[in-house]
Design a protein around this motif. Structure first.
Motif, short mmCIF file in Angstrom:
data_model
loop_
_atom_site.label_atom_id
_atom_site.label_comp_id
_atom_site.label_asym_id
_atom_site.label_seq_id
_atom_site.Cartn_x
_atom_site.Cartn_y
_atom_site.Cartn_z
N HIS A 1 -3.83 -4.31 49.11
CA HIS A 1 -5.16 -3.70 49.11
C HIS A 1 -6.16 -4.58 48.34
O HIS A 1 -5.79 -5.31 47.42
N TYR B 1 -8.12 -4.00 46.05
CA TYR B 1 -8.24 -3.76 44.60
C TYR B 1 -7.10 -4.37 43.79
O TYR B 1 -7.06 -4.24 42.58
N ASP C 1 -8.78 -3.19 53.48
CA ASP C 1 -9.05 -1.82 53.04
C ASP C 1 -7.97 -0.90 53.62
O ASP C 1 -7.07 -1.36 54.35
N SER C 2 -8.07 0.38 53.32
CA SER C 2 -6.99 1.30 53.73
C SER C 2 -6.81 1.33 55.24
O SER C 2 -5.69 1.42 55.73
N PHE D 1 -0.09 6.31 48.40
CA PHE D 1 -0.48 6.82 49.72
C PHE D 1 -0.54 5.70 50.77
O PHE D 1 -0.32 5.94 51.95
N TYR E 1 -8.57 12.78 54.11
CA TYR E 1 -8.75 11.38 53.69
C TYR E 1 -7.36 10.75 53.50
O TYR E 1 -6.47 11.43 52.98
N ASN F 1 -6.34 8.97 51.32
CA ASN F 1 -5.99 9.07 49.90
C ASN F 1 -5.46 10.48 49.66
O ASN F 1 -6.12 11.35 49.08
N SER G 1 -12.40 5.63 54.30
CA SER G 1 -13.83 5.51 53.99
C SER G 1 -14.55 4.72 55.09
O SER G 1 -15.76 4.84 55.26
N HIS H 1 -14.94 5.78 40.88
CA HIS H 1 -16.24 5.84 41.56
C HIS H 1 -17.14 6.92 40.98
O HIS H 1 -18.37 6.80 40.98
N HIS I 1 -19.56 2.19 47.43
CA HIS I 1 -18.45 2.80 48.16
C HIS I 1 -18.80 4.29 48.33
O HIS I 1 -19.37 4.90 47.41
N GLU J 1 -17.22 6.86 47.91
CA GLU J 1 -16.64 7.77 46.92
C GLU J 1 -17.56 7.95 45.70
O GLU J 1 -17.25 8.72 44.80
N SER K 1 -17.00 0.85 53.13
CA SER K 1 -15.63 0.75 52.60
C SER K 1 -15.49 -0.63 51.97
O SER K 1 -16.36 -1.50 52.12
N THR K 2 -14.36 -0.87 51.30
CA THR K 2 -14.19 -2.19 50.68
C THR K 2 -14.17 -3.28 51.76
O THR K 2 -14.78 -4.34 51.59
P1 13P Z 1 -11.04 1.52 51.04
O1 13P Z 1 -10.36 2.15 52.21
O2 13P Z 1 -12.51 1.40 51.19
O3 13P Z 1 -10.41 0.21 50.71
O4 13P Z 1 -10.86 2.48 49.78
C1 13P Z 1 -9.63 2.83 49.28
C2 13P Z 1 -9.76 3.41 47.95
O5 13P Z 1 -8.78 3.78 47.34
C3 13P Z 1 -11.09 3.55 47.41
O6 13P Z 1 -11.03 3.88 46.09
#
Ligand code: 13P
Ligand code: SF4
Length: 297
Positions: free
Chosen positions: A19, A21, A35-36, A58, A107, A109, A124, A172, A193, A195, A209-210
């Motif tokens: 990911h 992050y 991103d996710s 997740f 979501y 998450n 996102s 966030h 973002h 969130e 999203s990221t």
């Molecule tokens: P993204 O899907 O934008 O990467 O976000 C995942 C996430 O955990 C945001 O905090």
């Protein structure tokens, strides 16, 4: 260490999904960094025998649900997402009973058990398109109340009910109007973002999203104040050298920082920690995730 990790990856026919992050040293060893949504899409496409997910639980569960026959591991067992923990199956079942005609959008998450109760998942990157794709006027949406409020703003013709009304990501939720004011003084664009809290999103020049942030950065030379987890800014700087990006130093997701190179090497060597989920939960959750993948971005 890096050489050992690369050798183990090819010996085991493993794919490493990372990911945005994750620490940059881990990103550098990823076959996919995203991103996710991008990680879920790649997890569905891969033919690798072993999937290593460097992210939080997740994300590894989503990869496993899409690959029930393959081995999916996460280097750190207890890398979780506090946002996901806000929504329990009981809370969602209670809301479904109260609003029997509502569609249930969850979501990514979230836990696998909660996904199994959803009509469709979203990330996102596609929350707005997912909600627009549904025929229902009322949508139960969880666990992120800020993302729910953002979707409500973009899709005013529907009623979005956040479940629970207080679910949030602490990273966030930490962005405030004082950060907006400080960013305006620096100049350039405020990029958020979804969130982030609604009053902050109202001031944003771009909400993404990221993965969306990484793509959109190609289209401008302006400085950016980036309202998301700080590692994303390191990735932006790496991809766009010479550009100015401001981060918030306190915006750190502690669970995303638990994985070290040594953990990744050990995980590949011993093929641990395996993600194991009940088949019945995976079957129901897969329907919701695949429905989302069919909607796309
Ligand atoms: P993204 O899907 O934008 O990467 O976000 C995942 C996430 O955990 C945001 O905090
Ligand atoms: Fe969860 Fe927030 Fe960390 Fe994303 S940044 S994984 S939403 S706690």
């Amino acid at each position: 260490m890096e050489t050992e990790i690369r050798a183990l990856k090819s010996a085991k026919n493993a794919v490493v999904l990372v990911h945005n992050y994750q620490p940059v040293a881990i990103q550098a060893l990823g076959d996919v960094v995203g991103d996710s949504l991008e990680l879920a899409v790649k997890a569905k496409e891969t033919r690798a025998e072993l999937l290593v997910v460097c992210g939080v639980r997740f994300m590894a569960e989503t990869a496993k649900i899409l690959n029930p026959e393959r081995k999916v591991i996460m280097p750190i067992k207890d890398a979780g997402c506090p946002l996901a923990d806000f929504l329990t199956p009981d809370l969602l079942l209670e809301a479904k009973e109260r609003y029997p005609d509502a569609a249930v959008v969850v979501y990514v998450n979230s836990t696998a058990e909660v996904k199994a109760l959803a009509d469709i998942t979203c990330t996102s990157a596609n929350a707005v398109s997912v909600v627009r794709s549904l025929p229902n006027d009322t949508i139960l949406f969880g666990p992120d109340a800020n993302l729910a409020a953002y979707v409500q703003r973009e899709v005013p013709e529907k009623t979005i009910i956040p479940v629970p009304p207080y679910g949030h990501c602490y990273v966030h939720a930490g962005f405030t109007l004082a950060d907006v004011e400080a960013a305006r003084k620096k100049g350039g664009m405020i990029v958020c973002h979804p969130e982030c809290p609604p009053e902050v999103l109202e001031q944003a020049d771009l909400i993404a999203s990221t993965g969306g942030m990484l793509r959109n950065a190609a289209g401008t030379d302006e400085p950016w104040s980036v309202f998301t987890e700080r590692e994303l800014v390191a990735r932006l700087r790496m991809l766009y050298p010479g550009r100015v990006f401001y981060e918030k130093p306190e915006a750190v997701c502690a669970d995303m920082k638990k994985i070290t190179l040594a953990d990744l090497r050990r995980a590949l060597e011993h093929e641990e920690h395996e993600v194991v989920l009940p088949l019945e939960v995976m079957d129901r959750a897969r329907r919701a995730i695949e429905r989302m993948l069919a909607v796309g971005r």
